[in-house]
Write a protein that holds these residues in place. Structure first.
Motif, PDB file in Angstrom:
ATOM      1  N   ILE A   1       0.826  -1.202   0.000  1.00 60.69           N
ATOM      2  CA  ILE A   1       0.000   0.000   0.000  1.00 60.69           C
ATOM      3  C   ILE A   1       0.864   1.257   0.000  1.00 60.69           C
ATOM      4  CG2 ILE A   1      -1.706   1.313   1.309  1.00 60.69           C
ATOM      5  CD1 ILE A   1      -2.748  -1.164  -0.231  1.00 60.69           C
TER       6      ILE A   1
ATOM      7  N   ALA B   1      -9.488  -7.153  -9.079  1.00 57.19           N
ATOM      8  CA  ALA B   1      -8.199  -6.983  -8.407  1.00 57.19           C
ATOM      9  C   ALA B   1      -7.445  -8.300  -8.251  1.00 57.19           C
ATOM     10  CB  ALA B   1      -8.417  -6.321  -7.042  1.00 57.19           C
TER      11      ALA B   1
ATOM     12  N   TYR C   1      -3.517  -1.868  -6.660  1.00 54.92           N
ATOM     13  CA  TYR C   1      -4.182  -0.798  -5.919  1.00 54.92           C
ATOM     14  C   TYR C   1      -3.608   0.591  -6.190  1.00 54.92           C
ATOM     15  CZ  TYR C   1      -6.607  -4.451  -3.414  1.00 54.92           C
ATOM     16  OH  TYR C   1      -7.408  -5.520  -3.097  1.00 54.92           O
TER      17      TYR C   1
ATOM     18  N   GLU D   1      -8.238   6.496   2.510  1.00 54.85           N
ATOM     19  CA  GLU D   1      -8.074   5.455   1.494  1.00 54.85           C
ATOM     20  C   GLU D   1      -6.990   4.457   1.903  1.00 54.85           C
ATOM     21  OE1 GLU D   1      -9.126   3.728  -2.271  1.00 54.85           O
ATOM     22  OE2 GLU D   1     -10.068   5.189  -0.949  1.00 54.85           O
TER      23      GLU D   1
ATOM     24  N   ARG E   1      -7.636   0.515   2.132  1.00 55.84           N
ATOM     25  CA  ARG E   1      -6.904  -0.343   1.198  1.00 55.84           C
ATOM     26  C   ARG E   1      -6.001  -1.338   1.929  1.00 55.84           C
ATOM     27  NH1 ARG E   1      -9.505  -0.836  -3.467  1.00 55.84           N
ATOM     28  NH2 ARG E   1     -10.565   1.169  -3.813  1.00 55.84           N
TER      29      ARG E   1
ATOM     30  N   ALA F   1      -5.733  -5.178   1.007  1.00 57.10           N
ATOM     31  CA  ALA F   1      -4.439  -5.809   0.745  1.00 57.10           C
ATOM     32  C   ALA F   1      -4.264  -7.069   1.585  1.00 57.10           C
ATOM     33  CB  ALA F   1      -3.308  -4.817   1.023  1.00 57.10           C
TER      34      ALA F   1
END
Length: 287
Positions: A95, A132, A158, A208, A212, A216
């Motif tokens: 990330i 994804a 991502y 975000e 995320r 992940a």
């Protein structure tokens, strides 16, 4: 730099808002608990997570083995603790890379517009056109499995959402009066971008990131379940669930332990993200 009198008051309001948010508190506690378990896994784990002990294979939960043992006699609780290290490391690194790549590209697209905007958004559309996990599987089929390839694949997947969030936030901030005033004073575009636009466009990106991270962790577990992530005998939550899938009727604890760990971790990051979204909402900060 002299601190304005309003700064401590603003921080106090943010703290009061955070303490009034059940989502932020619950999510923060869960995330902190998982992080502490990962950091202190060598101290908390009662057994070596990779040591084979056939004499203790498939033992049920007990005081000695709180989550039982797997088909190789390895302590499930110890492997869950060390698996937290793998999951959090993959999530944090991937990330961070996605934020740096996608966030930078999106900020440049939103600030400079023109051809930069067109190229970044079309690349984002291409990445977002694929599910994804399917895109990550395709990348890993080309790169091969392993910790770093898994991390890179998740980062690529991502980066597009970060690009879109950064672009939208920068587009909003660049129209503010103080940005126009900085232009009028003759400041360079890069100075305006880094000094005025990015600091004020960061709030949506912070939210975000927290959300995320949950995605992940789920992606890492899913790919490890398919054998595309961290390779055995290194503990990984997804791989541990895969190891126990044939024994769910007779020895369900092999999969229950890592499954609960994934659930609590993802829940913690989601609740924390919801709480941060409320905390950073300008309408709440004015209350």
């Amino acid at each position: 730099m002299t601190q304005t009198p309003a700064a401590p008051a603003a921080r106090a309001r943010l703290l009061r808002t955070a303490l009034r948010s059940p989502s932020a508190l619950t999510g923060g506690v869960l995330v902190l608990l998982v992080v502490l378990c990962a950091l202190f896994a060598p101290l908390l784990a009662p057994f070596d997570p990779v040591a084979y002990n056939p004499a203790d294979r498939l033992q049920g939960p007990s005081l000695e083995h709180p989550l039982g043992t797997d088909i190789y006699g390895r302590d499930t609780f110890s492997r869950v603790l060390f698996g937290a290290r793998t999951s959090l490391a993959v999530a944090a690194i991937s990330i961070t890379l996605a934020l740096l790549a996608g966030g930078t590209a999106g900020a440049l697209a939103g600030f400079f517009r023109g051809n930069v905007d067109v190229v970044v958004m079309r690349l984002s559309d291409i990445l977002l056109a694929f599910p994804a996990v399917l895109l990550a599987i395709a990348l890993l089929a080309f790169l091969g499995g392993g910790f770093w390839n898994l991390t890179l694949a998740i980062a690529v997947v991502y980066s597009a959402p970060f690009a879109r969030v950064a672009r939208a936030s920068v587009l909003r901030v660049r129209e503010e009066a103080y940005v126009e005033a900085s232009h009028a004073l003759g400041n360079s575009p890069w100075r305006i971008l880094f000094r005025h636009v990015l600091p004020n466009a960061a709030s949506p990106l912070i939210v975000e990131v927290s959300l995320r991270l949950a995605f992940a962790i789920l992606a890492e577990a899913s790919l490890s379940y398919l054998g595309l992530g961290t390779q055995p005998p290194a503990p990984s939550w997804g791989q541990m669930i895969a190891d126990g899938r044939q024994l769910l009727e007779t020895s369900p604890w092999i999969s229950i332990g890592p499954g609960l760990a994934i659930t609590l971790t993802v829940l913690g990051f989601n609740l924390l993200g919801d709480g941060l979204r409320d905390l950073l909402d300008p309408r709440l900060r004015r209350q």
